[in-house]
Design a protein around this motif. Structure first.
Motif, PDB file in Angstrom:
ATOM      1  N   GLY A   1      -7.991  15.083 -55.245  1.00 25.88           N
ATOM      2  CA  GLY A   1      -8.095  16.509 -55.526  1.00 25.88           C
ATOM      3  C   GLY A   1      -8.422  17.353 -54.316  1.00 25.88           C
ATOM      4  O   GLY A   1      -8.886  18.477 -54.466  1.00 25.88           O
ATOM      5  N   ALA A   2      -8.181  16.848 -53.115  1.00 24.70           N
ATOM      6  CA  ALA A   2      -8.490  17.602 -51.900  1.00 24.70           C
ATOM      7  C   ALA A   2      -7.547  18.798 -51.775  1.00 24.70           C
ATOM      8  O   ALA A   2      -6.372  18.701 -52.102  1.00 24.70           O
ATOM      9  N   PRO A   3      -8.056  19.906 -51.307  1.00 21.06           N
ATOM     10  CA  PRO A   3      -7.189  21.072 -51.100  1.00 21.06           C
ATOM     11  C   PRO A   3      -6.115  20.764 -50.060  1.00 21.06           C
ATOM     12  O   PRO A   3      -6.350  20.050 -49.098  1.00 21.06           O
ATOM     13  N   ILE A   4      -4.931  21.311 -50.264  1.00 23.68           N
ATOM     14  CA  ILE A   4      -3.808  21.060 -49.362  1.00 23.68           C
ATOM     15  C   ILE A   4      -3.803  22.121 -48.270  1.00 23.68           C
ATOM     16  O   ILE A   4      -3.883  23.310 -48.555  1.00 23.68           O
TER      17      ILE A   4
ATOM     18  N   SER B   1     -18.937  17.233 -49.702  1.00 28.20           N
ATOM     19  CA  SER B   1     -18.568  15.961 -49.086  1.00 28.20           C
ATOM     20  C   SER B   1     -17.114  16.001 -48.636  1.00 28.20           C
ATOM     21  O   SER B   1     -16.272  16.670 -49.227  1.00 28.20           O
ATOM     22  N   LEU B   2     -16.836  15.279 -47.551  1.00 28.80           N
ATOM     23  CA  LEU B   2     -15.493  15.188 -46.999  1.00 28.80           C
ATOM     24  C   LEU B   2     -15.342  13.796 -46.396  1.00 28.80           C
ATOM     25  O   LEU B   2     -16.135  13.400 -45.550  1.00 28.80           O
ATOM     26  N   PHE B   3     -14.363  13.057 -46.855  1.00 31.11           N
ATOM     27  CA  PHE B   3     -14.135  11.689 -46.399  1.00 31.11           C
ATOM     28  C   PHE B   3     -12.809  11.609 -45.655  1.00 31.11           C
ATOM     29  O   PHE B   3     -11.852  12.296 -46.008  1.00 31.11           O
ATOM     30  N   PHE B   4     -12.760  10.753 -44.635  1.00 35.96           N
ATOM     31  CA  PHE B   4     -11.546  10.525 -43.858  1.00 35.96           C
ATOM     32  C   PHE B   4     -11.181   9.056 -43.910  1.00 35.96           C
ATOM     33  O   PHE B   4     -12.059   8.188 -43.909  1.00 35.96           O
ATOM     34  N   TYR B   5      -9.885   8.784 -43.911  1.00 36.72           N
ATOM     35  CA  TYR B   5      -9.388   7.413 -43.894  1.00 36.72           C
ATOM     36  C   TYR B   5      -8.218   7.324 -42.932  1.00 36.72           C
ATOM     37  O   TYR B   5      -7.333   8.188 -42.928  1.00 36.72           O
ATOM     38  N   VAL B   6      -8.217   6.287 -42.122  1.00 40.86           N
ATOM     39  CA  VAL B   6      -7.116   6.020 -41.204  1.00 40.86           C
ATOM     40  C   VAL B   6      -6.117   5.121 -41.913  1.00 40.86           C
ATOM     41  O   VAL B   6      -6.492   4.050 -42.401  1.00 40.86           O
TER      42      VAL B   6
ATOM     43  N   LEU C   1      -1.016   9.795 -35.451  1.00 40.14           N
ATOM     44  CA  LEU C   1      -2.173   9.200 -36.109  1.00 40.14           C
ATOM     45  C   LEU C   1      -2.267   9.848 -37.476  1.00 40.14           C
ATOM     46  O   LEU C   1      -2.355  11.073 -37.591  1.00 40.14           O
ATOM     47  N   ILE C   2      -2.222   9.050 -38.533  1.00 44.60           N
ATOM     48  CA  ILE C   2      -2.243   9.574 -39.895  1.00 44.60           C
ATOM     49  C   ILE C   2      -3.665   9.469 -40.443  1.00 44.60           C
ATOM     50  O   ILE C   2      -4.220   8.374 -40.533  1.00 44.60           O
ATOM     51  N   LEU C   3      -4.238  10.622 -40.782  1.00 51.14           N
ATOM     52  CA  LEU C   3      -5.579  10.689 -41.354  1.00 51.14           C
ATOM     53  C   LEU C   3      -5.484  11.271 -42.755  1.00 51.14           C
ATOM     54  O   LEU C   3      -4.929  12.351 -42.950  1.00 51.14           O
ATOM     55  N   ALA C   4      -6.010  10.550 -43.716  1.00 50.78           N
ATOM     56  CA  ALA C   4      -6.119  11.059 -45.082  1.00 50.78           C
ATOM     57  C   ALA C   4      -7.510  11.665 -45.236  1.00 50.78           C
ATOM     58  O   ALA C   4      -8.483  11.137 -44.699  1.00 50.78           O
ATOM     59  N   TYR C   5      -7.604  12.780 -45.936  1.00 51.19           N
ATOM     60  CA  TYR C   5      -8.910  13.391 -46.184  1.00 51.19           C
ATOM     61  C   TYR C   5      -9.037  13.671 -47.678  1.00 51.19           C
ATOM     62  O   TYR C   5      -8.061  13.908 -48.368  1.00 51.19           O
ATOM     63  N   CYS C   6     -10.265  13.572 -48.176  1.00 53.72           N
ATOM     64  CA  CYS C   6     -10.516  13.834 -49.588  1.00 53.72           C
ATOM     65  C   CYS C   6     -11.955  14.266 -49.793  1.00 53.72           C
ATOM     66  O   CYS C   6     -12.798  14.109 -48.909  1.00 53.72           O
ATOM     67  N   ARG C   7     -12.232  14.832 -50.942  1.00 52.44           N
ATOM     68  CA  ARG C   7     -13.563  15.335 -51.262  1.00 52.44           C
ATOM     69  C   ARG C   7     -14.436  14.267 -51.917  1.00 52.44           C
ATOM     70  O   ARG C   7     -15.654  14.385 -51.921  1.00 52.44           O
ATOM     71  N   THR C   8     -13.826  13.230 -52.494  1.00 52.82           N
ATOM     72  CA  THR C   8     -14.573  12.119 -53.081  1.00 52.82           C
ATOM     73  C   THR C   8     -14.096  10.829 -52.446  1.00 52.82           C
ATOM     74  O   THR C   8     -12.990  10.757 -51.923  1.00 52.82           O
ATOM     75  N   GLN C   9     -14.904   9.807 -52.504  1.00 50.51           N
ATOM     76  CA  GLN C   9     -14.545   8.532 -51.885  1.00 50.51           C
ATOM     77  C   GLN C   9     -13.323   7.946 -52.578  1.00 50.51           C
ATOM     78  O   GLN C   9     -13.260   7.840 -53.794  1.00 50.51           O
ATOM     79  N   ALA C  10     -12.322   7.535 -51.777  1.00 47.06           N
ATOM     80  CA  ALA C  10     -11.073   7.034 -52.352  1.00 47.06           C
ATOM     81  C   ALA C  10     -10.871   5.558 -52.096  1.00 47.06           C
ATOM     82  O   ALA C  10     -10.513   4.819 -53.001  1.00 47.06           O
ATOM     83  N   TRP C  11     -11.055   5.095 -50.883  1.00 48.95           N
ATOM     84  CA  TRP C  11     -10.876   3.681 -50.537  1.00 48.95           C
ATOM     85  C   TRP C  11     -12.143   3.153 -49.890  1.00 48.95           C
ATOM     86  O   TRP C  11     -12.929   3.901 -49.342  1.00 48.95           O
ATOM     87  N   GLY C  12     -12.306   1.836 -49.914  1.00 43.54           N
ATOM     88  CA  GLY C  12     -13.384   1.060 -49.308  1.00 43.54           C
ATOM     89  C   GLY C  12     -14.329   1.827 -48.529  1.00 43.54           C
ATOM     90  O   GLY C  12     -15.245   1.766 -47.976  1.00 43.54           O
TER      91      GLY C  12
END
Length: 138
Positions: free
Chosen positions: A62-65, A97-102, A127-138
């Motif tokens: 549900g992260a803002p685009i 909260s803001l989470f990043f994933y490589v 470099l592809i970074l995913a961002y989200c407001r809640t924890q998504a992966w590990g």
């Protein structure tokens, strides 16, 4: 065939496309964010001291685009800098909260350099970074 450089257009889908223009991230976190953003040149300048890395920011859950997804970042910047940039761009509070994933697999530390992540996990010059407001992966 048209020889005009790529013009900035708003993407109408949430897929990261290779034909999106790159926009350079500011090298500092200034309050006047729109005034310091500029389009990246089609070819790198010869007098540019620090190399730039193309970072693709992909929203997850549900992260803002963000309207602009590809950014050129100085290789000396950290994930913490990108986090503060996204917070300002999306008008998030420090308490949000803001989470990043490589590569949608692991969360890098905020003091991790963009250059190091690109060297280890970059693909196709990005470099592809995913961002989200809640924890998504590990």
């Amino acid at each position: 065939m048209d020889n005009n450089p790529v013009t900035e257009t708003l993407p109408d889908s949430s897929n990261a496309e290779d034909n999106e223009p790159n926009v350079e991230m500011p090298s500092h976190t200034d309050e006047s964010l729109p005034a310091i953003l500029s389009s990246a040149p089609a070819t790198p300048k010869a007098d540019n001291k620090t190399p730039k890395i193309t970072v693709v920011l992909c929203p997850v859950g549900g992260a803002p685009i963000m309207r602009q997804r590809k950014w050129e970042v100085d290789c000396t910047q950290t994930i913490g800098f990108i986090a503060s940039f996204i917070r300002k761009k999306l008008t998030l509070q420090k308490s949000d909260s803001l989470f990043f994933y490589v590569n949608q697999s692991f969360a890098p530390a905020l003091d991790q350099s963009v250059q190091n992540l690109f060297d280890c996990f970059g693909s196709d010059g990005k470099l592809i970074l995913a961002y989200c407001r809640t924890q998504a992966w590990g």
